[in-house]
Design an enzyme around this catalytic site. Structure first.
Site, mmCIF file in Angstrom:
data_model
loop_
_atom_site.group_PDB
_atom_site.id
_atom_site.type_symbol
_atom_site.label_atom_id
_atom_site.label_comp_id
_atom_site.label_asym_id
_atom_site.label_seq_id
_atom_site.Cartn_x
_atom_site.Cartn_y
_atom_site.Cartn_z
ATOM 1 N N SER A 54 0.850 -1.196 0.000
ATOM 2 C CA SER A 54 0.000 0.000 0.000
ATOM 3 C C SER A 54 0.881 1.239 0.000
ATOM 4 O O SER A 54 1.757 1.392 0.848
ATOM 5 C CB SER A 54 -0.924 0.031 1.214
ATOM 6 N N VAL A 59 7.144 2.259 4.668
ATOM 7 C CA VAL A 59 8.120 1.538 3.846
ATOM 8 C C VAL A 59 7.784 1.681 2.366
ATOM 9 O O VAL A 59 8.667 1.907 1.533
ATOM 10 C CB VAL A 59 8.204 0.045 4.257
ATOM 11 N N CYS A 60 6.505 1.604 2.029
ATOM 12 C CA CYS A 60 6.094 1.724 0.624
ATOM 13 C C CYS A 60 6.375 3.128 0.094
ATOM 14 O O CYS A 60 6.836 3.290 -1.042
ATOM 15 C CB CYS A 60 4.618 1.390 0.470
ATOM 16 N N ASP A 61 6.118 4.140 0.906
ATOM 17 C CA ASP A 61 6.416 5.518 0.551
ATOM 18 C C ASP A 61 7.916 5.676 0.307
ATOM 19 O O ASP A 61 8.340 6.228 -0.713
ATOM 20 C CB ASP A 61 5.945 6.444 1.675
#
Length: 166
Positions: A54, A59-61
């Site tokens: 997501s 972490v995804c950002d």
């Protein structure tokens, strides 16, 4: 299939595992304006496909920002970030992030990408964190299925593979 956990829980990956040397599977996902996006749309470019559970998590950002930063230094490269987030949420994130060198696309409608690349986590209907490099001839030259979904990918290895791709 790759062994993947998410927050320590074993996940069942749906689809076919992709390996180095494979012809990159095509897919159909949605841009944040709801238009279809396929692998063929970036034909002739080297592609780094960054897969995140997501876009709205730390972490995804960070993963999306790091690959955006690295890609801005390279020629003939497309960075595509794929998640199951709705296109509207992705559009909001992109507007707030100010990133220009990455295309964020949604696999929420059909899970086409998730199944084609073997990253759809059955238990969560999210995509497992992973990275793929596809050369300009549509050959997969690098694959990383991150073992724990909350960990970062190997950024340096992915960028080196992207630089080395034809």
């Amino acid at each position: 299939m790759a062994n993947v956990t998410f927050k320590g829980n074993k996940m069942t990956l749906v689809g076919s595992e992709v390996k180095v040397g494979d012809k990159a599977p095509n897919f159909s996902v949605l841009a944040n304006d709801l238009s279809p996006v396929t692998l063929e749309d970036s034909k002739g470019f080297k592609r780094l496909i960054s897969v995140v559970p997501s876009i709205d998590t730390g972490v995804c950002d960070a993963q999306t920002r790091r690959f955006n930063e690295e890609a801005s230094k390279l020629d003939n490269v497309k960075v595509i970030t794929v998640s199951m987030d709705l296109p509207f949420a992705q559009k909001r994130w992109c507007a707030a992030s100010g990133l220009e060198n990455v295309q964020v696309v949604s696999d929420h409608r059909d899970a086409s990408f998730g199944e084609a690349y073997g990253v759809l986590m059955q238990e969560l209907r999210l995509l497992a964190r992973s990275t793929f490099v596809v050369d300009s001839n549509d050959t997969v030259t690098y694959v990383e299925y991150v073992g724990e979904g909350t960990d970062h990918p190997d950024y340096d290895a992915a960028i080196e593979a992207l630089k080395a791709a034809e």
